[in-house]
Scaffold this motif. Structure first.
Motif, PDB file in Angstrom:
ATOM      1  N   MET A   1      48.118  24.963  24.820  1.00  0.00           N
ATOM      2  CA  MET A   1      47.733  26.138  25.569  1.00  0.00           C
ATOM      3  C   MET A   1      47.004  25.690  26.832  1.00  0.00           C
ATOM      4  N   SER A   2      47.379  26.280  27.946  1.00  0.00           N
ATOM      5  CA  SER A   2      46.778  25.948  29.228  1.00  0.00           C
ATOM      6  C   SER A   2      45.507  26.748  29.443  1.00  0.00           C
ATOM      7  N   GLY A   3      44.574  26.168  30.161  1.00  0.00           N
ATOM      8  CA  GLY A   3      43.346  26.874  30.476  1.00  0.00           C
ATOM      9  C   GLY A   3      43.387  27.522  31.842  1.00  0.00           C
ATOM     10  N   ARG A   4      44.562  27.534  32.485  1.00  0.00           N
ATOM     11  CA  ARG A   4      44.637  28.094  33.830  1.00  0.00           C
ATOM     12  C   ARG A   4      44.215  29.555  33.852  1.00  0.00           C
ATOM     13  N   VAL A   5      43.636  29.948  34.988  1.00  0.00           N
ATOM     14  CA  VAL A   5      43.196  31.321  35.187  1.00  0.00           C
ATOM     15  C   VAL A   5      43.854  31.857  36.447  1.00  0.00           C
ATOM     16  N   LEU A   6      44.354  33.084  36.363  1.00  0.00           N
ATOM     17  CA  LEU A   6      44.951  33.763  37.508  1.00  0.00           C
ATOM     18  C   LEU A   6      44.014  34.887  37.932  1.00  0.00           C
ATOM     19  N   VAL A   7      43.724  34.930  39.216  1.00  0.00           N
ATOM     20  CA  VAL A   7      42.841  35.960  39.760  1.00  0.00           C
ATOM     21  C   VAL A   7      43.665  36.833  40.690  1.00  0.00           C
ATOM     22  N   LEU A   8      43.617  38.143  40.465  1.00  0.00           N
ATOM     23  CA  LEU A   8      44.376  39.100  41.239  1.00  0.00           C
ATOM     24  C   LEU A   8      43.414  39.987  42.018  1.00  0.00           C
ATOM     25  N   LEU A   9      43.609  40.058  43.329  1.00  0.00           N
ATOM     26  CA  LEU A   9      42.810  40.925  44.193  1.00  0.00           C
ATOM     27  C   LEU A   9      43.747  41.929  44.851  1.00  0.00           C
ATOM     28  N   TYR A  10      43.491  43.205  44.618  1.00  0.00           N
ATOM     29  CA  TYR A  10      44.358  44.263  45.112  1.00  0.00           C
ATOM     30  C   TYR A  10      43.865  44.768  46.466  1.00  0.00           C
ATOM     31  N   HIS A  11      44.805  44.914  47.397  1.00  0.00           N
ATOM     32  CA  HIS A  11      44.494  45.380  48.739  1.00  0.00           C
ATOM     33  C   HIS A  11      45.432  46.521  49.110  1.00  0.00           C
ATOM     34  N   LEU A  12      44.966  47.386  49.998  1.00  0.00           N
ATOM     35  CA  LEU A  12      45.761  48.534  50.429  1.00  0.00           C
ATOM     36  C   LEU A  12      45.556  48.722  51.929  1.00  0.00           C
ATOM     37  N   THR A  13      46.641  48.562  52.703  1.00  0.00           N
ATOM     38  CA  THR A  13      46.551  48.690  54.151  1.00  0.00           C
ATOM     39  C   THR A  13      47.928  48.882  54.747  1.00  0.00           C
ATOM     40  N   GLU A  14      47.963  49.475  55.914  1.00  0.00           N
ATOM     41  CA  GLU A  14      49.197  49.558  56.678  1.00  0.00           C
ATOM     42  C   GLU A  14      49.243  48.455  57.724  1.00  0.00           C
ATOM     43  N   ASP A  15      48.176  47.679  57.831  1.00  0.00           N
ATOM     44  CA  ASP A  15      48.047  46.616  58.825  1.00  0.00           C
ATOM     45  C   ASP A  15      48.547  45.283  58.256  1.00  0.00           C
ATOM     46  N   GLU A  16      49.875  45.122  58.227  1.00  0.00           N
ATOM     47  CA  GLU A  16      50.462  43.904  57.666  1.00  0.00           C
ATOM     48  C   GLU A  16      50.009  42.661  58.433  1.00  0.00           C
ATOM     49  N   ALA A  17      50.019  42.724  59.745  1.00  0.00           N
ATOM     50  CA  ALA A  17      49.605  41.571  60.547  1.00  0.00           C
ATOM     51  C   ALA A  17      48.143  41.227  60.296  1.00  0.00           C
ATOM     52  N   GLY A  35      39.238  22.888  41.756  1.00  0.00           N
ATOM     53  CA  GLY A  35      39.814  23.743  40.722  1.00  0.00           C
ATOM     54  C   GLY A  35      40.783  24.786  41.216  1.00  0.00           C
ATOM     55  N   LEU A  36      40.825  25.047  42.527  1.00  0.00           N
ATOM     56  CA  LEU A  36      41.772  26.020  43.061  1.00  0.00           C
ATOM     57  C   LEU A  36      43.132  25.333  43.210  1.00  0.00           C
ATOM     58  N   LEU A  37      44.112  25.801  42.451  1.00  0.00           N
ATOM     59  CA  LEU A  37      45.441  25.188  42.458  1.00  0.00           C
ATOM     60  C   LEU A  37      46.352  25.774  43.535  1.00  0.00           C
ATOM     61  N   VAL A  53      46.569  39.480  46.430  1.00  0.00           N
ATOM     62  CA  VAL A  53      46.312  38.051  46.590  1.00  0.00           C
ATOM     63  C   VAL A  53      46.174  37.490  45.182  1.00  0.00           C
ATOM     64  N   LEU A  54      47.036  36.545  44.866  1.00  0.00           N
ATOM     65  CA  LEU A  54      47.055  35.911  43.558  1.00  0.00           C
ATOM     66  C   LEU A  54      46.617  34.470  43.725  1.00  0.00           C
ATOM     67  N   SER A  55      45.520  34.104  43.072  1.00  0.00           N
ATOM     68  CA  SER A  55      45.083  32.710  43.122  1.00  0.00           C
ATOM     69  C   SER A  55      45.130  32.122  41.721  1.00  0.00           C
ATOM     70  N   THR A  56      45.459  30.850  41.651  1.00  0.00           N
ATOM     71  CA  THR A  56      45.571  30.139  40.388  1.00  0.00           C
ATOM     72  C   THR A  56      44.497  29.061  40.353  1.00  0.00           C
ATOM     73  N   TRP A  57      43.736  29.058  39.272  1.00  0.00           N
ATOM     74  CA  TRP A  57      42.611  28.129  39.097  1.00  0.00           C
ATOM     75  C   TRP A  57      42.858  27.244  37.888  1.00  0.00           C
ATOM     76  N   ARG A  58      42.348  26.035  37.948  1.00  0.00           N
ATOM     77  CA  ARG A  58      42.507  25.065  36.858  1.00  0.00           C
ATOM     78  C   ARG A  58      41.998  25.640  35.543  1.00  0.00           C
ATOM     79  N   ASP A  59      40.848  26.307  35.599  1.00  0.00           N
ATOM     80  CA  ASP A  59      40.260  26.907  34.407  1.00  0.00           C
ATOM     81  C   ASP A  59      39.195  27.913  34.816  1.00  0.00           C
ATOM     82  N   ARG A  60      38.662  28.619  33.851  1.00  0.00           N
ATOM     83  CA  ARG A  60      37.671  29.661  34.118  1.00  0.00           C
ATOM     84  C   ARG A  60      36.386  29.069  34.689  1.00  0.00           C
TER      85      ARG A  60
END
Length: 104
Positions: A1-17, A35-37, A53-60
């Protein structure tokens, strides 16, 4: 079993650039953080205003150490104006418990 952690940050905008610029700025700031993969900016195919924004970390422990560190808030500040304030859970932290498939 891997100890990796995925962090999800939700954003809402019409400003793509604007969100793309902020994402690249934050990513440059985070380069080399222990630790940031990696991270990625995703756009919803159902709602063009919704970004993740999805970030993957080595562990918690690595994620917690960075999040509690003194540079956390300053280094992520450019993305803060785009945060999805309509979402009561604009942040999600998930521990990987299993995986399948090709990583290439």
């Amino acid at each position: 079993m891997s100890g990796r952690v995925l962090v999800l940050l939700y954003h809402l905008t019409e400003d793509e650039a604007g969100i793309e610029t902020a994402y690249h700025q934050v990513s440059a700031e985070l380069a080399g953080v222990p630790g940031l993969l990696g991270n990625e900016l995703l756009r919803s195919v159902h709602d063009s205003r919704a970004f993740l924004v999805l970030s993957t970390w080595r562990d918690r422990a690595a994620f917690d150490a960075w999040e509690q560190g003194s540079s956390h808030k300053a280094s992520t500040a450019p993305l803060r104006p785009f945060r999805d304030t309509e979402n009561p859970r604009a942040l999600g932290v998930y521990r990987q418990i299993a995986e399948h498939g090709d990583k290439g």
